[in-house]
Enzyme design. Structure first.
Site, PDB file in Angstrom:
ATOM      1  N   ASP A   1      -3.032  -5.986  -7.068  1.00  0.00           N
ATOM      2  CA  ASP A   1      -4.084  -5.590  -6.443  1.00  0.00           C
ATOM      3  C   ASP A   1      -4.561  -6.781  -5.337  1.00  0.00           C
ATOM      4  OD1 ASP A   1      -6.790  -4.855  -5.306  1.00  0.00           O
ATOM      5  OD2 ASP A   1      -7.794  -4.552  -7.257  1.00  0.00           O
TER       6      ASP A   1
ATOM      7  N   SER B   1      -5.088  -0.436  13.868  1.00  0.00           N
ATOM      8  CA  SER B   1      -6.094   0.894  14.016  1.00  0.00           C
ATOM      9  C   SER B   1      -6.479   0.972  15.561  1.00  0.00           C
ATOM     10  CB  SER B   1      -6.984   1.062  13.131  1.00  0.00           C
ATOM     11  OG  SER B   1      -7.666   2.166  13.651  1.00  0.00           O
TER      12      SER B   1
ATOM     13  N   GLY C   1       1.000  -1.347  -0.164  1.00  0.00           N
ATOM     14  CA  GLY C   1       0.059   0.225   0.004  1.00  0.00           C
ATOM     15  C   GLY C   1       0.801   1.156   0.175  1.00  0.00           C
ATOM     16  N   SER C   2       1.905   1.258  -0.863  1.00  0.00           N
ATOM     17  CA  SER C   2       2.854   2.292  -0.681  1.00  0.00           C
ATOM     18  C   SER C   2       2.951   3.443  -1.938  1.00  0.00           C
ATOM     19  CB  SER C   2       4.294   1.631  -1.083  1.00  0.00           C
ATOM     20  OG  SER C   2       4.522   0.831  -1.540  1.00  0.00           O
TER      21      SER C   2
ATOM     22  N   ASP D   1       0.419   5.560  -1.848  1.00  0.00           N
ATOM     23  CA  ASP D   1      -0.390   6.859  -1.036  1.00  0.00           C
ATOM     24  C   ASP D   1      -0.157   6.605   0.442  1.00  0.00           C
ATOM     25  OD1 ASP D   1      -1.410   8.539  -3.203  1.00  0.00           O
ATOM     26  OD2 ASP D   1      -2.754   6.775  -3.473  1.00  0.00           O
ATOM     27  N   GLY D   2      -0.424   7.816   1.309  1.00  0.00           N
ATOM     28  CA  GLY D   2      -0.718   7.573   2.588  1.00  0.00           C
ATOM     29  C   GLY D   2       0.277   7.171   3.531  1.00  0.00           C
ATOM     30  N   ILE D   3       0.139   6.601   4.453  1.00  0.00           N
ATOM     31  CA  ILE D   3       1.262   6.121   5.512  1.00  0.00           C
ATOM     32  C   ILE D   3       2.067   5.122   4.780  1.00  0.00           C
ATOM     33  CG2 ILE D   3       1.531   4.663   7.555  1.00  0.00           C
ATOM     34  CD1 ILE D   3      -0.996   5.758   8.636  1.00  0.00           C
ATOM     35  N   GLY D   4       1.567   4.244   3.790  1.00  0.00           N
ATOM     36  CA  GLY D   4       2.540   3.480   3.356  1.00  0.00           C
ATOM     37  C   GLY D   4       3.823   4.079   2.686  1.00  0.00           C
TER      38      GLY D   4
ATOM     39  N   TYR E   1     -14.538  -3.069   8.809  1.00  0.00           N
ATOM     40  CA  TYR E   1     -13.307  -2.488   8.635  1.00  0.00           C
ATOM     41  C   TYR E   1     -12.844  -2.727  10.291  1.00  0.00           C
ATOM     42  CZ  TYR E   1      -9.539   1.112   9.015  1.00  0.00           C
ATOM     43  OH  TYR E   1      -8.268   1.600   9.152  1.00  0.00           O
TER      44      TYR E   1
END
Length: 316
Positions: A106, A186, A55-56, A58-61, A199
């Site tokens: 994916d 989380s 998941g790299s 975008d975002g935290i990744g 989630y």
């Protein structure tokens, strides 16, 4: 005698609470201070040459991959969109003297993608695996109103990816007698969230999966960290503008990731950032059922806002 008994029970309960819920805060503070007084760590030397971040794009990744590159790790970027991965890889190589590799898959497609990933990683010295990839609801809604496709994809991404990537990499780490796996959960891992419960449930799985393999791998000198961020400014929270603003408990992504990487090898379980640790401790004072009612009200508010915006767009 009875008063003494209740005093001891109360003292014991308080100490248990402080140990369970404030340990993360003290470890984060000590990790940050540690960097000022001790020579900077060589992560390649400690764990291995390459770090994988899922998941790299975008975002935290994405930010985690950059931060590990800053510490000298070569980076394998794994995410869905090839064009974004190419861009991130170029950014990392232009900023730091490291190598990169990307694999566009994916994780929502389940089992069939893992043979490709395994082939791409063949003969690489994997020292760190960051299981970051996750899907969030596009907006909160009742469980039976979400499509089967969306639910299955969320299970494949949020549960399947961390499980199967760990399964793929662990044999090499055990053989090398070193390695680090970081699983991102989380703070919602400790409570059901009506209207977003799939989630929250996937994050509860990550928590128990991580704690379990920590014990299994300890004798092989392989470390496993459970990272439990609260609200960070990312696209995952874009369904509400509120979470896209800076606030005491809503952390800029760069600050969060820099702090989280400081905790590598120093904490088995961490929120990653001091404000999140404090928030986590305060929330645990509140009974779970009350927390759940509060989260349900928030989810209903954002569901209503979504449908109001949807109707407004139709009229336009």
């Amino acid at each position: 005698m009875l008063l003494e008994f209740f005093f001891l029970v109360g003292l014991y309960s308080t100490l248990c609470y402080l140990h369970e819920n404030l340990t993360s805060l003290f470890q984060i503070i000590s990790s940050l201070l540690y960097e000022f007084f001790v020579k900077k760590r060589n992560l390649q030397e400690k764990y291995g040459e390459w770090a994988i971040v899922t998941g790299s794009s975008d975002g935290i990744g994405k930010e985690y991959a950059k931060e590990l590159a800053k510490h000298g790790m070569n980076i394998v970027l794994i995410s869905r969109t090839e064009s974004k991965l190419i861009e991130v890889a170029k950014d990392i190589e232009s900023m730091y003297s490291v190598k990169t590799k990307y694999v566009a898959v994916d994780f929502g497609n389940g089992k069939k993608i893992y043979e490709k990933v395994k082939e791409e990683l063949k003969s690489m010295d994997i020292g760190i695996l960051v299981n970051n990839v996750a899907n969030m609801y596009d907006f909160p809604d009742e469980f039976d109103k979400k499509s089967e496709e969306m639910i299955l994809k969320m299970l494949n991404v949020n549960i399947g990816a961390a499980t199967m990537m760990s399964r793929m990499i662990i044999p090499q780490m055990k053989a090398n007698k070193r390695g680090m796996i970081v699983n991102l959960s989380s703070t919602v891992q400790d409570q059901p969230i009506p209207l977003a419960n799939v989630y929250a449930s996937t994050k509860a799985y990550i928590k128990f999966f991580t704690i379990g393999i920590q014990k299994e791998l300890k004798k092989f000198n392989v470390e496993v960290q459970l990272l439990t961020p609260s609200f960070v400014k990312t696209k995952a929270n874009c369904f509400t503008r509120f979470y896209m603003h800076d606030a005491f408990f809503i952390t800029p992504i760069e600050s969060y990731v820099k702090s989280a990487v400081f905790t590598l090898g120093r904490s088995d379980e961490s929120t990653g950032y001091w404000a999140h640790a404090l928030q986590f401790a305060l929330l645990k004072w509140i009974p779970r059922n009350i927390r759940m009612i509060f989260m349900h009200k928030i989810a209903k508010f954002y569901r209503r806002k979504h449908y109001e915006n949807f109707e407004s767009d139709k009229i336009k």
